[in-house]
Design a protein around this motif. Structure first.
Motif, PDB file in Angstrom:
ATOM      1  N   LEU A   1       1.300  -1.368   0.221  1.00 53.04           N
ATOM      2  CA  LEU A   1      -0.464  -0.061   0.079  1.00 53.04           C
ATOM      3  C   LEU A   1       1.303   1.004   0.073  1.00 53.04           C
ATOM      4  N   VAL A   2       0.258   2.232  -0.501  1.00 47.79           N
ATOM      5  CA  VAL A   2       0.995   3.454  -0.968  1.00 47.79           C
ATOM      6  C   VAL A   2       0.570   4.902  -1.013  1.00 47.79           C
ATOM      7  N   VAL A   3       0.414   5.509   0.095  1.00 46.03           N
ATOM      8  CA  VAL A   3      -0.193   6.483   0.685  1.00 46.03           C
ATOM      9  C   VAL A   3       0.384   7.631   0.520  1.00 46.03           C
ATOM     10  N   GLU A   4      -0.126   9.238  -0.753  1.00 41.79           N
ATOM     11  CA  GLU A   4       0.747   9.918  -1.373  1.00 41.79           C
ATOM     12  C   GLU A   4      -0.363  10.879   0.161  1.00 41.79           C
ATOM     13  N   HIS A   5       1.286  11.607   0.702  1.00 38.24           N
ATOM     14  CA  HIS A   5       0.586  12.657   1.504  1.00 38.24           C
ATOM     15  C   HIS A   5       1.478  13.631   1.422  1.00 38.24           C
ATOM     16  N   PRO A   6       0.778  15.294   2.453  1.00 37.46           N
ATOM     17  CA  PRO A   6       1.493  16.772   1.931  1.00 37.46           C
ATOM     18  C   PRO A   6       2.911  15.968   3.098  1.00 37.46           C
ATOM     19  N   SER A   7       4.343  16.406   2.749  1.00 41.86           N
ATOM     20  CA  SER A   7       4.901  16.115   4.022  1.00 41.86           C
ATOM     21  C   SER A   7       5.171  16.416   5.052  1.00 41.86           C
ATOM     22  N   THR A   8       4.051  17.646   5.383  1.00 46.16           N
ATOM     23  CA  THR A   8       3.709  18.418   7.014  1.00 46.16           C
ATOM     24  C   THR A   8       2.356  17.380   7.037  1.00 46.16           C
ATOM     25  N   ARG A   9       2.598  16.952   6.685  1.00 46.27           N
ATOM     26  CA  ARG A   9       1.009  15.908   7.365  1.00 46.27           C
ATOM     27  C   ARG A   9       1.522  14.323   7.844  1.00 46.27           C
ATOM     28  N   LYS A  10       1.504  14.349   9.633  1.00 47.70           N
ATOM     29  CA  LYS A  10       1.710  12.985   9.727  1.00 47.70           C
ATOM     30  C   LYS A  10       0.871  11.805   9.383  1.00 47.70           C
ATOM     31  N   MET A  11       1.384  10.777   8.886  1.00 45.22           N
ATOM     32  CA  MET A  11      -0.003   9.562   9.578  1.00 45.22           C
ATOM     33  C   MET A  11       0.097   8.798  10.414  1.00 45.22           C
ATOM     34  N   GLN A  12      -1.538   7.756  10.773  1.00 40.80           N
ATOM     35  CA  GLN A  12      -1.025   7.174  12.247  1.00 40.80           C
ATOM     36  C   GLN A  12      -0.020   5.776  12.332  1.00 40.80           C
ATOM     37  N   GLU A  13       0.694   5.964  13.255  1.00 37.10           N
ATOM     38  CA  GLU A  13       1.779   4.621  13.081  1.00 37.10           C
ATOM     39  C   GLU A  13       0.805   3.704  12.972  1.00 37.10           C
ATOM     40  N   HIS A  14       1.680   2.663  12.381  1.00 31.88           N
ATOM     41  CA  HIS A  14       1.109   1.284  11.604  1.00 31.88           C
ATOM     42  C   HIS A  14       2.116   0.256  11.563  1.00 31.88           C
ATOM     43  N   ALA A  15       1.673  -0.861  12.464  1.00 29.26           N
ATOM     44  CA  ALA A  15       3.025  -1.667  12.296  1.00 29.26           C
ATOM     45  C   ALA A  15       3.675  -1.976  11.216  1.00 29.26           C
ATOM     46  N   THR A  16       2.726  -2.074   9.051  1.00 32.36           N
ATOM     47  CA  THR A  16       3.308  -2.303   8.544  1.00 32.36           C
ATOM     48  C   THR A  16       3.931  -1.389   7.202  1.00 32.36           C
TER      49      THR A  16
ATOM     50  N   TYR B   1       9.623  13.827  -1.525  1.00 34.42           N
ATOM     51  CA  TYR B   1       9.734  14.119  -2.546  1.00 34.42           C
ATOM     52  C   TYR B   1       9.139  16.065  -2.816  1.00 34.42           C
ATOM     53  N   GLY B   2       9.900  17.017  -2.362  1.00 32.37           N
ATOM     54  CA  GLY B   2       8.948  18.315  -1.645  1.00 32.37           C
ATOM     55  C   GLY B   2       7.936  18.317  -0.803  1.00 32.37           C
ATOM     56  N   TYR B   3       7.326  18.952  -1.619  1.00 34.11           N
ATOM     57  CA  TYR B   3       5.629  19.088  -0.586  1.00 34.11           C
ATOM     58  C   TYR B   3       4.757  17.555  -0.302  1.00 34.11           C
ATOM     59  N   SER B   4       5.338  16.819  -1.207  1.00 33.97           N
ATOM     60  CA  SER B   4       4.757  15.523  -1.351  1.00 33.97           C
ATOM     61  C   SER B   4       5.224  14.802  -0.086  1.00 33.97           C
ATOM     62  N   SER B   5       4.786  13.719  -0.293  1.00 31.54           N
ATOM     63  CA  SER B   5       5.253  12.300   0.926  1.00 31.54           C
ATOM     64  C   SER B   5       4.909  10.874   0.188  1.00 31.54           C
ATOM     65  N   PHE B   6       5.887  10.080   0.081  1.00 30.75           N
ATOM     66  CA  PHE B   6       4.785   8.114  -0.545  1.00 30.75           C
ATOM     67  C   PHE B   6       5.489   7.674   1.242  1.00 30.75           C
ATOM     68  N   SER B   7       4.080   7.395   2.510  1.00 29.36           N
ATOM     69  CA  SER B   7       4.810   6.270   2.896  1.00 29.36           C
ATOM     70  C   SER B   7       4.254   5.107   2.082  1.00 29.36           C
ATOM     71  N   ILE B   8       4.551   3.816   2.566  1.00 29.25           N
ATOM     72  CA  ILE B   8       4.947   2.902   2.256  1.00 29.25           C
ATOM     73  C   ILE B   8       4.714   1.672   3.121  1.00 29.25           C
ATOM     74  N   TYR B   9       3.547   0.836   2.626  1.00 32.61           N
ATOM     75  CA  TYR B   9       3.199  -0.203   3.702  1.00 32.61           C
ATOM     76  C   TYR B   9       3.312  -2.107   2.622  1.00 32.61           C
ATOM     77  N   GLU B  10       3.871  -2.489   3.857  1.00 33.41           N
ATOM     78  CA  GLU B  10       3.704  -4.180   3.202  1.00 33.41           C
ATOM     79  C   GLU B  10       3.282  -4.733   3.753  1.00 33.41           C
TER      80      GLU B  10
END
Length: 177
Positions: free
Chosen positions: A145-160, A167-176
């Motif tokens: 799973l890849v979630v694109e989000h603003p680099s300034t916004r934190k995603m909730q912690e998840h074990a995966t 990448y600048g203003y955008s970030s990819f959080s990668i879950y496996e």
């Protein structure tokens, strides 16, 4: 906006300017697919593009040979564009679905090898999106799973969560899984 790799790599797409979207930049998309290229066999992949917008990621997946791409968005104009381009470029693997993404995630019974989510950056549920996908069992064992989000916004912690790439203003959080 262009398709980076696969059968139609290099093709430039020009979506209408009146769509309510913020497409993933070509630079960020190329970096993401460089990360994913050795992790997923696209030829057999069942993929889900949540908040598909212009279909930028759906087209990339189809060009790389994904077996099936379900493109979900709530905006009809976006889905009409995706359908038109899928027909024009013979991307029969792309299936569009008009739905509220959060309701779709809660009711979907299908599982996927790869899920990409690029919600509007101001969506209140964005930090919980990985939890919603995982809790509803949408990702196959070994899936990503890849979630694109603003680099300034934190995603909730998840074990995966494996990593977050900025990448600048955008970030990819990668879950496996």
């Amino acid at each position: 906006m262009r398709i980076i790799g696969g059968r139609l790599g290099g093709i430039r797409l020009n979506p209408p300017t009146n769509l309510p979207v913020r497409p993933t930049t070509d630079l960020a998309k190329e970096a993401l697919f460089n990360i994913l290229q050795h992790k997923i066999d696209w030829a057999d992949a069942q993929c889900l593009d949540l908040f598909c917008g212009t279909g930028n990621i759906s087209f990339e997946l189809a060009s790389r040979g994904a077996a099936e791409v379900d493109a979900v968005d709530i905006h009809s104009k976006c889905l009409f564009y995706v359908k038109d381009m899928a027909k024009k470029y013979d991307f029969s693997a792309i299936n569009t679905r008009k739905a509220d993404v959060f309701k779709f995630v809660a009711s979907c019974k299908k599982q996927y090898d790869f899920i990409f989510a690029d919600p509007p950056y101001d969506v209140a549920q964005l930090p919980q999106l990985a939890h919603l996908v995982m809790d509803n069992n949408l990702l196959k064992e070994g899936g990503i799973l890849v979630v694109e989000h603003p680099s300034t916004r934190k995603m909730q912690e998840h074990a995966t969560l494996v990593e977050t790439r900025k990448y600048g203003y955008s970030s990819f959080s990668i879950y496996e899984l």
